[in-house]
Write a protein that holds these residues in place. Sequence first.
Motif, PDB file in Angstrom:
ATOM      1  N   ILE A 131      24.177 -10.555 -29.207  1.00 12.02           N
ATOM      2  CA  ILE A 131      23.678 -11.008 -27.744  1.00 12.02           C
ATOM      3  C   ILE A 131      23.552 -12.522 -27.767  1.00 12.02           C
ATOM      4  N   PRO A 132      24.371 -13.040 -26.703  1.00 16.32           N
ATOM      5  CA  PRO A 132      24.222 -14.780 -26.467  1.00 16.32           C
ATOM      6  C   PRO A 132      22.859 -15.063 -26.317  1.00 16.32           C
ATOM      7  N   PRO A 133      22.524 -16.013 -27.008  1.00 17.14           N
ATOM      8  CA  PRO A 133      21.145 -16.483 -26.805  1.00 17.14           C
ATOM      9  C   PRO A 133      20.461 -16.767 -25.539  1.00 17.14           C
ATOM     10  N   GLU A 134      21.557 -17.233 -24.309  1.00 13.73           N
ATOM     11  CA  GLU A 134      20.948 -17.349 -23.155  1.00 13.73           C
ATOM     12  C   GLU A 134      20.493 -16.069 -22.500  1.00 13.73           C
ATOM     13  N   ARG A 135      20.998 -14.848 -22.954  1.00 13.38           N
ATOM     14  CA  ARG A 135      20.727 -13.563 -22.436  1.00 13.38           C
ATOM     15  C   ARG A 135      19.397 -13.115 -23.341  1.00 13.38           C
ATOM     16  N   LEU A 136      19.738 -13.126 -24.598  1.00 20.02           N
ATOM     17  CA  LEU A 136      18.586 -12.686 -25.403  1.00 20.02           C
ATOM     18  C   LEU A 136      17.335 -13.426 -25.127  1.00 20.02           C
ATOM     19  N   PHE A 137      17.197 -14.517 -24.905  1.00 17.90           N
ATOM     20  CA  PHE A 137      16.085 -15.326 -24.875  1.00 17.90           C
ATOM     21  C   PHE A 137      15.610 -15.613 -23.375  1.00 17.90           C
ATOM     22  N   ALA A 138      16.195 -14.938 -22.459  1.00 20.04           N
ATOM     23  CA  ALA A 138      15.905 -15.442 -21.002  1.00 20.04           C
ATOM     24  C   ALA A 138      14.637 -14.792 -20.550  1.00 20.04           C
ATOM     25  N   ALA A 139      13.639 -15.783 -20.075  1.00 23.14           N
ATOM     26  CA  ALA A 139      12.436 -15.495 -19.571  1.00 23.14           C
ATOM     27  C   ALA A 139      12.566 -14.470 -18.350  1.00 23.14           C
ATOM     28  N   GLY A 140      11.523 -13.882 -18.204  1.00 23.14           N
ATOM     29  CA  GLY A 140      11.399 -12.784 -16.923  1.00 23.14           C
ATOM     30  C   GLY A 140      11.015 -11.300 -17.161  1.00 23.14           C
ATOM     31  N   ALA A 141      10.582 -10.686 -16.154  1.00 22.32           N
ATOM     32  CA  ALA A 141      10.212  -9.236 -16.381  1.00 22.32           C
ATOM     33  C   ALA A 141      10.667  -8.500 -15.250  1.00 22.32           C
ATOM     34  N   ALA A 142      11.545  -9.104 -14.604  1.00 18.58           N
ATOM     35  CA  ALA A 142      12.272  -8.538 -13.070  1.00 18.58           C
ATOM     36  C   ALA A 142      12.936  -7.093 -13.621  1.00 18.58           C
ATOM     37  N   PRO A 143      12.586  -6.136 -12.663  1.00 19.08           N
ATOM     38  CA  PRO A 143      13.470  -4.871 -12.829  1.00 19.08           C
ATOM     39  C   PRO A 143      14.924  -5.117 -13.323  1.00 19.08           C
ATOM     40  N   GLY A 144      15.023  -4.186 -14.604  1.00 17.98           N
ATOM     41  CA  GLY A 144      16.304  -4.313 -15.357  1.00 17.98           C
ATOM     42  C   GLY A 144      16.461  -5.284 -16.383  1.00 17.98           C
ATOM     43  N   ALA A 145      15.459  -6.040 -16.515  1.00 14.20           N
ATOM     44  CA  ALA A 145      15.529  -7.209 -17.681  1.00 14.20           C
ATOM     45  C   ALA A 145      15.664  -6.457 -18.899  1.00 14.20           C
ATOM     46  N   PHE A 146      15.145  -5.394 -19.178  1.00 15.36           N
ATOM     47  CA  PHE A 146      15.287  -4.643 -20.562  1.00 15.36           C
ATOM     48  C   PHE A 146      16.700  -4.496 -20.824  1.00 15.36           C
ATOM     49  N   TYR A 147      17.477  -4.019 -19.757  1.00 12.86           N
ATOM     50  CA  TYR A 147      18.640  -3.586 -20.049  1.00 12.86           C
ATOM     51  C   TYR A 147      19.886  -4.589 -19.801  1.00 12.86           C
ATOM     52  N   GLU A 148      19.260  -5.918 -19.638  1.00 15.75           N
ATOM     53  CA  GLU A 148      20.094  -6.996 -19.738  1.00 15.75           C
ATOM     54  C   GLU A 148      20.301  -7.452 -21.227  1.00 15.75           C
ATOM     55  N   VAL A 149      19.269  -7.079 -21.996  1.00 15.59           N
ATOM     56  CA  VAL A 149      19.382  -7.187 -23.403  1.00 15.59           C
ATOM     57  C   VAL A 149      20.004  -6.272 -24.216  1.00 15.59           C
ATOM     58  N   ILE A 150      19.603  -4.986 -23.667  1.00 19.41           N
ATOM     59  CA  ILE A 150      20.360  -3.817 -24.533  1.00 19.41           C
ATOM     60  C   ILE A 150      21.019  -2.872 -23.286  1.00 19.41           C
ATOM     61  N   PRO A 151      21.889  -2.419 -23.152  1.00 22.92           N
ATOM     62  CA  PRO A 151      22.136  -1.610 -21.810  1.00 22.92           C
ATOM     63  C   PRO A 151      21.530  -0.151 -21.866  1.00 22.92           C
ATOM     64  N   HIS A 152      21.317   0.198 -20.558  1.00 20.28           N
ATOM     65  CA  HIS A 152      20.659   1.566 -20.613  1.00 20.28           C
ATOM     66  C   HIS A 152      21.369   2.599 -21.251  1.00 20.28           C
ATOM     67  N   GLY A 153      22.674   2.726 -21.192  1.00 20.79           N
ATOM     68  CA  GLY A 153      23.573   3.712 -21.797  1.00 20.79           C
ATOM     69  C   GLY A 153      23.161   3.752 -23.191  1.00 20.79           C
TER      70      GLY A 153
END
Length: 857
Positions: free
Chosen positions: A614-636
């Motif tokens: 996972i690119p660092p800018e996505r892995l270490f992106a701050a924030g808890a907006a809806p869907g933030a978890f799935y930005e790191v690991i896709p829901h599927g």
Amino acid sequence: MPDPRPVPPVPGPSALPGATGVLVAGAGFAGLTAAIEARLRGAEVTLIDPAPMPLWGGNTRHSRNIRLAHDSETRWQRGSYPAAEFAADIERLAPSDTGLAGVLARGSADLGSWLAARGVAFEPWDEGNLPFSRRTAFFRGGGQALSHALLRAAGQLGVRIASGRIEALPPDWAEDRPLCLTVQTADGARSLQAEALVLTTGGYGANPDEMIRHLGPGAAAFANRGTPHQDGAPLLWLMAHGAATVGRPGDGHLVAVDARAPASDAGIVSRADGMQFGLVVDAAGQRFRDEGTDVGSARYSVWGRALAERADPRAWLILDAEGTARLPPLLYPPLTAENPADLARLCGIEPGGLAATLEALAAHLDRGTPLEPPRSRPEGVPFAPPLRPPLAAIPLRPGLTFTRHGVAVDATARVRLAEGGSAHRVFAAGASMAGALLGQGYLSGTALAIGGVFGRIAGAGAASLADHGVGQAGPATDKLRQASAVPALQPAPPQPAAPAPEPEPEPWDEAARALNICNTCGFCTGLCAVFPAARLRPALGAGDLRHLAHLCHDCRSCHYDCQYAPPHALAVNLPAALAEARAADYAARLPARLPQAVFLLCLLGLPLMALLAIPPERLFAAGAAPGAFYEVIPHGLMAGGAGLAFGGAALVLAIRLWRFWRQTAGPAAQPGIRALARGLGAALRLTNLGEARGCDGPRGPTGPARRIFHHLLAGGFVLTGLATLAGAVLHAGGEIAPYPLASAPVALGTLGGIAMLAGLAGLSHRRKRADRRPASARMEAADRDLRRALGIVAGSGLALLALRDGPAMGLMLALHLGAVLGLALALPFGKLSHGAYRSLALIRHAAERAARPGPRR
């Protein structure tokens, strides 16, 4: 199993004083009741015993029940057994004009409640684990549990308990003056002045020289079923120096025992049985008694006397395969051979004599040739001669339970004098004076009743003499008399853990050995579910052992209540044996630490993959907006991976559980909704654990702490599961994680994580303070691994909640998911599966109990 670091479950020995109000010599049942009664009446009391601490309790450790008079049904005894009937039974046994039978019967009426107030637990008859009895009450855990309860009660009340022995009394022992005694201790002889002495040292069953002197050389072959420290020194001194005596010299309660059992302290498990199923021969191979005449409960003592009366008391029970199959559980398997000649050589029997005996039996059956002695075939007792090879043999010899030769006492338990009158300050109770009531007979539970009743009488009498002497120290008398319950002693500081012993190479063998001894003994039948279930499975096959291993809750009470636990020669450590077997069963022949390796691989592997993929800018992106978890690991990927991991693990575990259920089928069962409810209820409530069963720990009865911590952990685990389910429902409704703090998934998960950590902390604290003796090294490692894994799952989930608004959210998510994944994959072969196995075992046990007839009223 080895027991390298014995830890006393009772108060440790005290220093011997220079003076005491009441000196009680002998820490068996009579001595303990005497010491406690004297202390309750305000006297300063010192109790001494020559045995090492693990053997305190004397022959009481090998007792199971006590005869008590009662006018109406109690929780411990059915029906009624009036004192007059008890006295009549004693008078028929040993008619006398002393009046002691009435004293015993009347005194027994409140002895049960007195013992219960001291912390002694009786087995409730309505649980259906015991034979019908209106005359006797059974101790939960047997005589060892009884001894420990009374030792703790004595220590709590302030009785000084010391190691030592007296061998003689002063020449003026019968006079009305304090006694100046010499006590032999490990540090040498010590002088002690006592206002009164209570002699409760028992008989002289462990004194072979004295037995040989009275009974001849054959007594050298007798086994001593009781304590090896009962040599009778002070009793023999009294009988030689003016005390009136009762009983016949050398007489005692004898039974036939397996000659291979330990020569001392083997108790009930050494008892031999099954003579009615075969032939009994001597060293010459000749029969000497009709094997079928006595088939009732008296058969044990009948055969004990028959062997003891012979010049050579050795004998062998000869059986064929049919007779061997009818034997009850015995300590050792029979010796076997394919033909009579080989069996005779194996046993040391004269081959020609054995062959002639078998031929004579065949001739008697074929042609009616008279058989001498006759061989009866009582109705209801199967015996199908002639005996056909292969043959088996059990070596026999007499086993002495206790002697019945001692001093006479009056109704106040004072020692009577041969010249008339009684000694004013010397009392006796228990086996030292039991011959006055038992004669040459025996009634089940009566010896213990004699010890308890006359122990209390002696303690009260001795205390009355000490009231005006040195016995004024300690708590006030009125407060002592009000004591109705004995709190457990304060736990000792934790001891550093010693290296655990190496596990047995084959745990199932040790489990079978230990459970066979338990089945042979039977004292713990009502202690927990394991023991009644084991008695329904005497063969102890592979499926039986699996069922019993998983039925065990590892409360360890049986270890402290077992008279055969180390340092006994039989070294029974059932909790460790069953725990080792469970650990082996979880692993299913895979490496023992495989679940931990799988967990660590997932725990570290998933964050590492996240860092690499996972690119660092996505892995270490701050924030808890809806869907933030799935930005790191896709829901599927998250849902699919979880489905595969949990589904696969559940399938494998379900297959293993189905095989377990089929393989552990045993006695007749009555499955149904009620059995299912009872089994699941027992699993959820942990009714076989700790306080719910009155279990003993190393320092007394256990409290509810372990159950509370276990329920916290299990409840927290369930809440985290509900949190996941609530998240799935919200996601299906269009709400995307992460969810607000006030949402159901977050609230449930937070509460569950905190509960899990609280339960784990409590369990870990208890484990650090726990006695290492009944532990299994392999199971302890599995416990530690599981506690760490659950702690990481709970802790990482809470950490994810705390850090989800910052740049560490992505890595914490990967770490938490890795921990959950590892826990799921390790489930089928790890300790986490124990709840499922135990629940099935409890359901089966409930179904088997439902098929048993209820207790008779």
